[in-house]
Design an enzyme around this catalytic site. Structure first.
Site, short mmCIF file in Angstrom:
data_model
loop_
_atom_site.label_atom_id
_atom_site.label_comp_id
_atom_site.label_asym_id
_atom_site.label_seq_id
_atom_site.Cartn_x
_atom_site.Cartn_y
_atom_site.Cartn_z
N TYR A 23 4.78 -9.83 -2.36
CA TYR A 23 5.33 -9.78 -3.71
C TYR A 23 5.91 -11.12 -4.16
CZ TYR A 23 4.72 -4.70 -4.20
OH TYR A 23 4.19 -3.44 -4.33
N ASN A 35 5.06 4.15 -8.21
CA ASN A 35 3.78 4.33 -8.89
C ASN A 35 2.60 4.44 -7.94
OD1 ASN A 35 3.67 1.67 -8.16
ND2 ASN A 35 3.33 0.87 -10.23
N ARG A 49 -2.12 6.79 -11.21
CA ARG A 49 -0.71 6.75 -11.62
C ARG A 49 -0.44 7.74 -12.75
NH1 ARG A 49 -0.52 0.14 -11.56
NH2 ARG A 49 0.29 -0.14 -9.44
N HIS A 51 -0.94 0.31 -4.94
CA HIS A 51 -1.08 -1.11 -5.29
C HIS A 51 -2.57 -1.46 -5.27
CE1 HIS A 51 -0.64 -5.46 -5.30
NE2 HIS A 51 -1.63 -5.45 -4.41
N GLU A 66 -4.38 -11.20 -0.57
CA GLU A 66 -3.78 -9.98 -0.04
C GLU A 66 -4.58 -9.44 1.15
OE1 GLU A 66 -3.48 -7.63 -3.62
OE2 GLU A 66 -1.83 -8.86 -4.38
N LYS A 125 1.32 3.32 -1.43
CA LYS A 125 2.70 2.91 -1.18
C LYS A 125 3.47 4.05 -0.47
CE LYS A 125 2.85 -0.10 -5.28
NZ LYS A 125 3.67 -0.46 -6.47
P1 IDP Z 1 0.90 -3.77 -10.67
O1 IDP Z 1 1.34 -3.07 -9.40
O2 IDP Z 1 0.35 -2.80 -11.68
O3 IDP Z 1 -0.01 -4.94 -10.42
P2 IDP Z 1 3.07 -5.69 -11.15
O4 IDP Z 1 3.52 -6.15 -12.51
O5 IDP Z 1 2.35 -6.67 -10.27
O6 IDP Z 1 2.22 -4.35 -11.38
O7 IDP Z 1 4.38 -5.17 -10.42
C1 IDP Z 1 4.38 -4.90 -9.03
C2 IDP Z 1 5.13 -3.61 -8.79
O8 IDP Z 1 6.50 -3.80 -9.12
C3 IDP Z 1 4.69 -2.44 -9.66
O9 IDP Z 1 3.59 -1.74 -9.10
C4 IDP Z 1 5.92 -1.57 -9.73
O10 IDP Z 1 6.01 -0.69 -8.62
C5 IDP Z 1 7.04 -2.60 -9.62
N1 IDP Z 1 7.62 -2.86 -10.95
C6 IDP Z 1 7.03 -3.49 -11.99
N2 IDP Z 1 7.86 -3.57 -13.05
C7 IDP Z 1 9.02 -2.99 -12.65
C8 IDP Z 1 10.28 -2.77 -13.29
O11 IDP Z 1 10.49 -3.11 -14.45
N3 IDP Z 1 11.23 -2.12 -12.52
C9 IDP Z 1 11.01 -1.72 -11.25
N4 IDP Z 1 9.84 -1.91 -10.63
C10 IDP Z 1 8.86 -2.54 -11.31
#
Ligand code: IDP
Length: 148
Positions: free
Chosen positions: A49, A112, A102, A115, A126, A9
């Site tokens: 997303y 983080n 991470r 992806h 994707e 990212k």
């Molecule tokens: P993942 O990336 O581990 O699959 P997902 O739940 O699909 O996690 O969420 C996508 C991305 O959205 C996460 O990687 C993170 O950067 C962001 N994200 C997830 N939860 C939150 C939140 O509560 N606040 C802000 N960003 C979030």
């Protein structure tokens, strides 16, 4: 051979972690099938997303992923989707184990670093969002005989 979509990212690119991240998957034994540095459009970010579009952080997520270049990749290997998720660590870096990407490099959930597809269906979706089939290469390496 299973394929997954991984993406460094904008925070990871800015933090100069592309090489480190590529190196982890290479050393693990996985094989790179395609990669490119790209600036994601608003439209592509919203498609990528889409499953989060009702979440309160959706707009921030789209703004962040389009805020600078990302390094998009397709990797191949046996069980790679699940294994890559383990190598990435939990979504929130505060909960991600040390030794994971991470866990080692991130601090907050919205930054983080990486992806990775979470299922065969999302990997397929994707990969086709980010790559044309002719941008992906299947090949074998001498090392594959020592990995499998
Ligand atoms: P993942 O990336 O581990 O699959 P997902 O739940 O699909 O996690 O969420 C996508 C991305 O959205 C996460 O990687 C993170 O950067 C962001 N994200 C997830 N939860 C939150 C939140 O509560 N606040 C802000 N960003 C979030």
């Amino acid at each position: 051979m299973e394929r997954t979509f991984l993406m460094v990212k904008p925070d990871g690119v800015s933090r100069q972690l592309i090489g480190e991240i590529v190196s982890r998957f290479e050393k693990k034994g996985f094989r790179l099938a395609g990669a490119k540095l790209m600036q994601i459009s608003d439209e592509l970010a919203k498609k990528h997303y889409a499953e989060h579009k009702e979440r309160p952080f959706f707009n921030d997520l789209v703004a962040f992923i389009t805020s600078g270049p990302v390094f998009a990749m397709v990797w191949e290997g046996e069980n790679i989707i699940a294994t890559a998720r383990q190598m990435m660590g939990k979504t929130n870096p505060a909960e991600a184990a040390p030794g994971t990407i991470r866990g080692d490099y991130g601090v907050i959930v919205s930054k983080n670093i990486i992806h990775g597809s979470d299922s065969p269906e999302s990997a397929k979706r994707e990969i086709s969002l980010f790559f044309r089939e002719d941008e992906l290469i299947s090949y074998s390496r001498p090392a594959d005989a020592s990995i499998y």
